[in-house]
Design a protein around this motif. Structure first.
Motif, PDB file in Angstrom:
ATOM      1  N   LEU A  63       0.831  -1.200   0.000  1.00  0.00           N
ATOM      2  CA  LEU A  63       0.000   0.000   0.000  1.00  0.00           C
ATOM      3  C   LEU A  63       0.871   1.256   0.000  1.00  0.00           C
ATOM      4  CD1 LEU A  63      -2.833  -1.132   2.437  1.00  0.00           C
ATOM      5  CD2 LEU A  63      -3.009  -0.799  -0.043  1.00  0.00           C
ATOM      6  N   LEU A  64       1.982   1.220   0.734  1.00  0.00           N
ATOM      7  CA  LEU A  64       2.919   2.348   0.708  1.00  0.00           C
ATOM      8  C   LEU A  64       3.480   2.557  -0.699  1.00  0.00           C
ATOM      9  CD1 LEU A  64       5.053   1.971   3.960  1.00  0.00           C
ATOM     10  CD2 LEU A  64       3.697   3.950   3.285  1.00  0.00           C
ATOM     11  N   GLU A  65       3.809   1.474  -1.359  1.00  0.00           N
ATOM     12  CA  GLU A  65       4.312   1.571  -2.737  1.00  0.00           C
ATOM     13  C   GLU A  65       3.254   2.161  -3.663  1.00  0.00           C
ATOM     14  OE1 GLU A  65       5.634  -2.370  -3.763  1.00  0.00           O
ATOM     15  OE2 GLU A  65       7.158  -2.376  -2.183  1.00  0.00           O
ATOM     16  N   GLN A  66       2.006   1.769  -3.458  1.00  0.00           N
ATOM     17  CA  GLN A  66       0.921   2.342  -4.259  1.00  0.00           C
ATOM     18  C   GLN A  66       0.806   3.843  -4.013  1.00  0.00           C
ATOM     19  OE1 GLN A  66      -2.905   0.393  -3.907  1.00  0.00           O
ATOM     20  NE2 GLN A  66      -1.952  -1.629  -3.992  1.00  0.00           N
ATOM     21  N   MET A  67       0.925   4.252  -2.755  1.00  0.00           N
ATOM     22  CA  MET A  67       0.870   5.677  -2.423  1.00  0.00           C
ATOM     23  C   MET A  67       1.953   6.443  -3.177  1.00  0.00           C
ATOM     24  SD  MET A  67       0.274   5.722   1.671  1.00  0.00           S
ATOM     25  CE  MET A  67      -1.287   5.340   2.423  1.00  0.00           C
ATOM     26  N   LYS A  68       3.161   5.906  -3.148  1.00  0.00           N
ATOM     27  CA  LYS A  68       4.271   6.561  -3.843  1.00  0.00           C
ATOM     28  C   LYS A  68       4.013   6.628  -5.344  1.00  0.00           C
ATOM     29  CE  LYS A  68       9.297   6.476  -4.479  1.00  0.00           C
ATOM     30  NZ  LYS A  68       9.151   7.393  -5.577  1.00  0.00           N
ATOM     31  N   ASP A  69       3.543   5.526  -5.909  1.00  0.00           N
ATOM     32  CA  ASP A  69       3.247   5.496  -7.351  1.00  0.00           C
ATOM     33  C   ASP A  69       2.177   6.524  -7.716  1.00  0.00           C
ATOM     34  OD1 ASP A  69       5.112   3.474  -7.633  1.00  0.00           O
ATOM     35  OD2 ASP A  69       3.618   1.865  -7.773  1.00  0.00           O
ATOM     36  N   ILE A  70       1.182   6.649  -6.874  1.00  0.00           N
ATOM     37  CA  ILE A  70       0.117   7.632  -7.125  1.00  0.00           C
ATOM     38  C   ILE A  70       0.693   9.044  -7.100  1.00  0.00           C
ATOM     39  CG2 ILE A  70      -1.952   8.704  -6.125  1.00  0.00           C
ATOM     40  CD1 ILE A  70      -2.717   5.772  -5.230  1.00  0.00           C
ATOM     41  N   LEU A  71       1.504   9.345  -6.102  1.00  0.00           N
ATOM     42  CA  LEU A  71       2.089  10.681  -6.004  1.00  0.00           C
ATOM     43  C   LEU A  71       3.005  10.967  -7.189  1.00  0.00           C
ATOM     44  CD1 LEU A  71       2.846  10.821  -2.181  1.00  0.00           C
ATOM     45  CD2 LEU A  71       0.998  11.991  -3.413  1.00  0.00           C
ATOM     46  N   ASP A  72       3.691   9.942  -7.673  1.00  0.00           N
ATOM     47  CA  ASP A  72       4.585  10.109  -8.826  1.00  0.00           C
ATOM     48  C   ASP A  72       3.829  10.234 -10.146  1.00  0.00           C
ATOM     49  OD1 ASP A  72       6.759   9.963  -7.127  1.00  0.00           O
ATOM     50  OD2 ASP A  72       7.205   7.862  -7.587  1.00  0.00           O
ATOM     51  N   SER A  73       2.594   9.742 -10.188  1.00  0.00           N
ATOM     52  CA  SER A  73       1.849   9.691 -11.445  1.00  0.00           C
ATOM     53  C   SER A  73       1.337  11.049 -11.908  1.00  0.00           C
ATOM     54  CB  SER A  73       0.658   8.727 -11.317  1.00  0.00           C
ATOM     55  OG  SER A  73      -0.388   9.329 -10.568  1.00  0.00           O
ATOM     56  N   GLY A  74       0.963  11.894 -10.967  1.00  0.00           N
ATOM     57  CA  GLY A  74       0.431  13.202 -11.321  1.00  0.00           C
ATOM     58  C   GLY A  74      -0.997  13.183 -11.835  1.00  0.00           C
ATOM     59  N   GLU A  75      -1.677  12.062 -11.756  1.00  0.00           N
ATOM     60  CA  GLU A  75      -3.040  11.938 -12.282  1.00  0.00           C
ATOM     61  C   GLU A  75      -4.032  11.632 -11.163  1.00  0.00           C
ATOM     62  OE1 GLU A  75      -3.072   8.976 -15.315  1.00  0.00           O
ATOM     63  OE2 GLU A  75      -1.321   9.809 -16.314  1.00  0.00           O
ATOM     64  N   ASP A  76      -5.042  12.496 -11.019  1.00  0.00           N
ATOM     65  CA  ASP A  76      -6.110  12.290 -10.040  1.00  0.00           C
ATOM     66  C   ASP A  76      -5.528  11.882  -8.681  1.00  0.00           C
ATOM     67  OD1 ASP A  76      -8.727  12.210  -9.119  1.00  0.00           O
ATOM     68  OD2 ASP A  76      -9.030  10.133  -9.739  1.00  0.00           O
ATOM     69  N   ILE A  77      -4.517  12.599  -8.272  1.00  0.00           N
ATOM     70  CA  ILE A  77      -3.718  12.195  -7.120  1.00  0.00           C
ATOM     71  C   ILE A  77      -4.513  12.150  -5.821  1.00  0.00           C
ATOM     72  CG2 ILE A  77      -1.751  12.842  -5.672  1.00  0.00           C
ATOM     73  CD1 ILE A  77      -0.409  13.923  -8.144  1.00  0.00           C
ATOM     74  N   VAL A  78      -5.235  13.196  -5.510  1.00  0.00           N
ATOM     75  CA  VAL A  78      -5.884  13.290  -4.201  1.00  0.00           C
ATOM     76  C   VAL A  78      -6.879  12.153  -3.990  1.00  0.00           C
ATOM     77  CG1 VAL A  78      -7.352  14.711  -2.708  1.00  0.00           C
ATOM     78  CG2 VAL A  78      -5.515  15.787  -4.020  1.00  0.00           C
ATOM     79  N   ASP A  79      -7.788  11.962  -4.931  1.00  0.00           N
ATOM     80  CA  ASP A  79      -8.799  10.912  -4.765  1.00  0.00           C
ATOM     81  C   ASP A  79      -8.174   9.531  -4.674  1.00  0.00           C
ATOM     82  OD1 ASP A  79     -10.865  12.750  -4.795  1.00  0.00           O
ATOM     83  OD2 ASP A  79     -11.291  12.485  -6.921  1.00  0.00           O
ATOM     84  N   ARG A  80      -7.221   9.248  -5.533  1.00  0.00           N
ATOM     85  CA  ARG A  80      -6.582   7.928  -5.534  1.00  0.00           C
ATOM     86  C   ARG A  80      -5.754   7.723  -4.265  1.00  0.00           C
ATOM     87  NH1 ARG A  80      -3.185   8.004 -10.406  1.00  0.00           N
ATOM     88  NH2 ARG A  80      -2.529   5.953  -9.745  1.00  0.00           N
ATOM     89  N   PHE A  81      -5.005   8.751  -3.864  1.00  0.00           N
ATOM     90  CA  PHE A  81      -4.195   8.634  -2.653  1.00  0.00           C
ATOM     91  C   PHE A  81      -5.101   8.403  -1.444  1.00  0.00           C
ATOM     92  CE2 PHE A  81      -1.859   9.757   1.077  1.00  0.00           C
ATOM     93  CZ  PHE A  81      -0.556   9.378   0.810  1.00  0.00           C
ATOM     94  N   PHE A  82      -6.180   9.168  -1.356  1.00  0.00           N
ATOM     95  CA  PHE A  82      -7.079   9.053  -0.214  1.00  0.00           C
ATOM     96  C   PHE A  82      -7.684   7.657  -0.128  1.00  0.00           C
ATOM     97  CE2 PHE A  82     -11.124   9.875   2.080  1.00  0.00           C
ATOM     98  CZ  PHE A  82     -10.578  10.345   3.259  1.00  0.00           C
ATOM     99  N   GLN A  83      -7.991   7.065  -1.272  1.00  0.00           N
ATOM    100  CA  GLN A  83      -8.535   5.708  -1.293  1.00  0.00           C
ATOM    101  C   GLN A  83      -7.515   4.715  -0.711  1.00  0.00           C
ATOM    102  OE1 GLN A  83      -9.406   4.218  -5.213  1.00  0.00           O
ATOM    103  NE2 GLN A  83     -10.558   2.489  -4.428  1.00  0.00           N
ATOM    104  N   VAL A  84      -6.274   4.815  -1.134  1.00  0.00           N
ATOM    105  CA  VAL A  84      -5.238   3.907  -0.625  1.00  0.00           C
ATOM    106  C   VAL A  84      -4.919   4.229   0.833  1.00  0.00           C
ATOM    107  CG1 VAL A  84      -2.872   3.073  -0.955  1.00  0.00           C
ATOM    108  CG2 VAL A  84      -4.320   3.497  -2.932  1.00  0.00           C
ATOM    109  N   ASP A  85      -4.963   5.503   1.194  1.00  0.00           N
ATOM    110  CA  ASP A  85      -4.769   5.907   2.589  1.00  0.00           C
ATOM    111  C   ASP A  85      -5.795   5.202   3.485  1.00  0.00           C
ATOM    112  OD1 ASP A  85      -3.639   7.848   4.669  1.00  0.00           O
ATOM    113  OD2 ASP A  85      -5.764   8.384   4.695  1.00  0.00           O
ATOM    114  N   ASN A  86      -7.036   5.161   3.047  1.00  0.00           N
ATOM    115  CA  ASN A  86      -8.066   4.460   3.816  1.00  0.00           C
ATOM    116  C   ASN A  86      -7.772   2.973   3.917  1.00  0.00           C
ATOM    117  OD1 ASN A  86      -9.954   6.414   4.751  1.00  0.00           O
ATOM    118  ND2 ASN A  86     -10.629   6.707   2.647  1.00  0.00           N
ATOM    119  N   GLN A  87      -7.305   2.377   2.827  1.00  0.00           N
ATOM    120  CA  GLN A  87      -6.946   0.957   2.854  1.00  0.00           C
ATOM    121  C   GLN A  87      -5.799   0.720   3.835  1.00  0.00           C
ATOM    122  OE1 GLN A  87      -6.044  -0.059  -1.202  1.00  0.00           O
ATOM    123  NE2 GLN A  87      -8.160   0.134  -1.873  1.00  0.00           N
TER     124      GLN A  87
END
Length: 125
Positions: free
Chosen positions: A17-41
């Motif tokens: 899940l931490l790796e997913q968070m990093k990948d989301i932040l690196d992606s630059g696409e729809d970051i907040v919603d996607r990060f928040f979803q993984v944050d909840n997980q």
């Protein structure tokens, strides 16, 4: 509880899940919603790791009640250039659990953006 009952299998899932968070932040696409979803997980996983159904239920209820505030915090941090700090806070929590470091647990929360949020609420109250 999660610190005391940490096991390698759940630790690997948390690390993913931490790796997913990093990948989301690196992606630059729809970051907040996607990060928040993984944050909840991530926080669901930590809650489940404690192997205490009542504590897990309480944690889920609290996360539901604080959904808007937590989303706003994640959004502000990402949009203000503090995304690495946000990721680092989760990384430190993971490391504390993995190392079963109960002595460091309060410091990790206090010294992170979580502590800022709690301090801000205390000042209001």
């Amino acid at each position: 509880l999660a610190t005391l009952k940490y096991n390698e299998s759940e630790g690997r899932a948390l690390e993913k899940l931490l790796e997913q968070m990093k990948d989301i932040l690196d992606s630059g696409e729809d970051i907040v919603d996607r990060f928040f979803q993984v944050d909840n997980q991530f926080h669901d996983m930590v809650s489940q790791m404690g192997k205490n159904p009542l504590a897990d239920k309480i944690s889920r209820v609290v996360r539901t009640l604080t959904h808007a505030m937590r989303y706003e915090t994640v959004s502000k941090m990402i949009n203000s250039g503090r995304s690495e700090e946000l990721l680092e806070a989760h990384r430190k929590l993971y490391e504390t659990l993995k190392n079963r470091d109960l002595n460091n647990l309060q410091g990790v929360v206090r010294d992170s953006y979580f502590g800022e949020a709690l301090q801000g609420r205390e000042e209001i109250g």
